[in-house]
Design a protein around this motif. Structure first.
Motif, PDB file in Angstrom:
ATOM      1  N   GLY A 143       0.830  -1.405   0.156  1.00 56.56           N
ATOM      2  CA  GLY A 143       0.068   0.101  -0.170  1.00 56.56           C
ATOM      3  C   GLY A 143       0.818   1.311  -0.182  1.00 56.56           C
ATOM      4  O   GLY A 143       0.309   2.592   0.419  1.00 56.56           O
ATOM      5  N   ASN A 144       1.956   1.186  -0.384  1.00 52.88           N
ATOM      6  CA  ASN A 144       2.831   2.406  -0.471  1.00 52.88           C
ATOM      7  C   ASN A 144       2.880   2.895  -1.948  1.00 52.88           C
ATOM      8  O   ASN A 144       3.530   2.380  -2.952  1.00 52.88           O
ATOM      9  N   GLU A 145       2.256   4.149  -1.924  1.00 52.31           N
ATOM     10  CA  GLU A 145       1.731   4.676  -3.253  1.00 52.31           C
ATOM     11  C   GLU A 145       2.953   5.025  -3.934  1.00 52.31           C
ATOM     12  O   GLU A 145       3.261   4.970  -5.319  1.00 52.31           O
ATOM     13  N   TRP A 146       4.181   5.785  -3.173  1.00 51.46           N
ATOM     14  CA  TRP A 146       5.346   6.090  -3.900  1.00 51.46           C
ATOM     15  C   TRP A 146       5.972   4.943  -4.765  1.00 51.46           C
ATOM     16  O   TRP A 146       6.286   5.055  -5.719  1.00 51.46           O
ATOM     17  N   ARG A 147       5.947   3.763  -4.104  1.00 53.38           N
ATOM     18  CA  ARG A 147       6.704   2.495  -4.725  1.00 53.38           C
ATOM     19  C   ARG A 147       5.756   2.001  -5.860  1.00 53.38           C
ATOM     20  O   ARG A 147       6.077   1.413  -6.645  1.00 53.38           O
ATOM     21  N   ARG A 148       4.458   2.197  -5.772  1.00 50.81           N
ATOM     22  CA  ARG A 148       3.410   1.533  -6.585  1.00 50.81           C
ATOM     23  C   ARG A 148       3.432   2.260  -8.015  1.00 50.81           C
ATOM     24  O   ARG A 148       3.104   1.912  -8.959  1.00 50.81           O
ATOM     25  N   GLU A 149       3.414   3.689  -7.776  1.00 52.04           N
ATOM     26  CA  GLU A 149       3.015   4.662  -8.717  1.00 52.04           C
ATOM     27  C   GLU A 149       3.560   4.423 -10.200  1.00 52.04           C
ATOM     28  O   GLU A 149       2.773   4.041 -11.371  1.00 52.04           O
TER      29      GLU A 149
END
Ligand SMILES: Cc1ncc(COP(=O)(O)O)c(C=O)c1O
Length: 440
Positions: A143-149
């Motif tokens: 759920g870590n947006e920065w890593r997923r984006e």
């Protein structure tokens, strides 16, 4: 310029040349007290004689045998030892790291439902601000947006609810119990939204590590989560890649939450950094169901069950037991948190000092009263980490504590065999480095 593709493409890191107990030594001879074990990996320091000997002996005897042809004595002994230390778990799969273990957990859960007559169950729910690994499946549930984006178009569908992060998210008008109920019930709401018949599992770090900085759940949260998972027949998959293997003072972090998961993952401290290692543990019934149907878990990797990695893992678990290190984890953890609270507890830029055992997080804020974070462009976590490194202390700084973008924390995760003077050195050097690099 180095030919190695380092994490930073702009600078080469210093060369580490030697380990000496909890210290790492670079090519200039500078000593660093390794208070984070990389990312909570080196739980026995860097020169534990028993683990080194176990690795050397295993390499000399048999470094590797492919698991589709053979098992090994050391693999069987490690599986027995892991099951013995993990209440409720009956089977173990040995892998090479955290992401691999999470991928295996997702597939095992999916295959179980396929073979137990509920083939529509395929969705996974996790929490915002969680991290479950960088391979595509693990990244999709994380759920870590920065890593997923950047990789969003490559990711399978993942669903997220609120974390249980009281310091940041409990409303002033709420009691602890009301907060706990509110965030746990988000799981039920999400399951109902998605259709319970479609959901396979809920994935959570028992104590949140890298992305939020040693966040322990509010008491009762995981018991409530377990009830909800049971009500809808979904798997509770706990990711203990970072917080497991004794890091929080019990072999499995879930033991302190008084619940039994269906599947749990481990890695990092499992072989203490002497070899790459990971593991998936699960309730026997999951494997029995698959055994009685296809008879085959449709998943595997070349290096799973690697004999040398397994030997290092077994020697690590034996050292933890023989040296009674879980007691030291609890004691030193309390001492470090108390020392940090004495030194930094009133610092205007220190918002929270938290954690369990030797899994400790310090969150920095621009304003203690309002908990307002620093401007992310200041990279406050980097400044503290760099000052600590200059002062001969390794700690693990991370930004995006609140939402993947805002917030700064540093993780402290020293070896379990830290002695008193080393513990004092952690507190002194960390406090001095934070004071030097924080503005107020
Ligand atoms: C909770 C958690 N799960 C999974 C992973 C991924 O592990 P690895 O980097 O060994 O693939 C990590 C790594 O930081 C982690 O902290």
């Amino acid at each position: 310029m180095s030919k190695a593709l380092h994490r930073s493409l702009l600078r080469n890191p210093p060369h580490a040349v030697k380990g000496d107990g909890p210290y790492l030594i670079d090519e200039t001879g500078k000593r660093y007290l390794d208070a984070c074990g990389g990312a909570a990996v080196s739980c026995l320091g860097h020169s534990h004689p028993d683990v080194i000997t176990a690795v050397q002996k295993q390499v000399a005897k048999l470094p590797y045998a492919h698991t589709s042809f053979f098992t090994t004595d050391v693999l069987e002994e490690l599986a027995d030892t892991l099951v013995e230390g993990a209440p409720g778990m009956g089977k173990v799969m040995l892998l090479s790291g955290g992401s691999e273990s999470v991928e295996a957990a997702l597939k095992l859960s999916r295959q179980y439902f396929l073979e137990s007559g509920e083939p529509e169950r395929h969705l996974f729910i996790a929490r915002r601000q969680s991290y479950h690994g960088n391979t595509l499946g693990a990244l999709a549930v994380g759920g870590n947006e920065w890593r997923r984006e950047s990789f969003r178009p490559l990711l399978v569908e993942g669903h997220h609810i609120a974390p249980c992060f009281e310091y940041r998210e409990r409303l002033e008008t709420e009691t602890q119990d009301e907060y706990c109920e509110r965030v746990a019930v988000e799981l039920e709401t999400k399951i109902i939204d998605l259709g319970p018949q479609n959901v396979a599992g809920f994935v959570a770090e028992t104590v949140v590590g890298a992305t939020a900085g040693a966040v322990v759940a509010t008491p009762g949260y995981f018991r409530r989560i377990r009830e909800i998972c049971d009500r809808y027949g979904i798997h509770l998959i706990l990711d203990e890649v970072m917080c497991g293997t004794g890091r929080t003072g019990s072999m499995m972090a879930y033991q302190q939450e008084h619940i039994i998961p269906d599947i749990v993952t481990m890695a990092k401290g499992l072989a203490a950094g002497y070899q790459p290692a990971g593991a998936l543990l699960c309730r026997s019934e999951i494997v029995d169901t698959i055994r009685n149907n296809s008879g085959f878990f449709q998943h595997g990797h070349t290096f799973m069950g690697h004999a040398t990695a397994v030997a290092a893992s077994l020697a690590t678990l034996q050292a933890i037991k023989k040296e009674k290190l879980l007691e030291n984890v609890v004691k030193r953890g309390k001492q470090i948190r108390a020392g940090l609270r004495d030194a930094l507890g009133n610092h205007p830029n220190v918002g929270d000092i938290r954690g369990r055992g030797l899994f400790i997080g310090v969150e920095f804020v621009a304003d203690r009263e309002t908990k307002k974070p620093f401007d992310p462009a200041l990279k406050t976590h980097n400044k503290v980490q760099q000052a600590a490194m200059d002062n001969g202390l390794l700690c693990y700084g991370m930004g995006g504590t609140i939402d993947g973008r805002r917030g700064d924390h540093v993780l402290i995760a020293p070896p379990y065999n830290l002695n008193e003077s080393q513990q004092e050195e952690v507190v002194e050097k960390f406090s001095a480095s934070a004071t030097q690099s924080l503005p107020a």
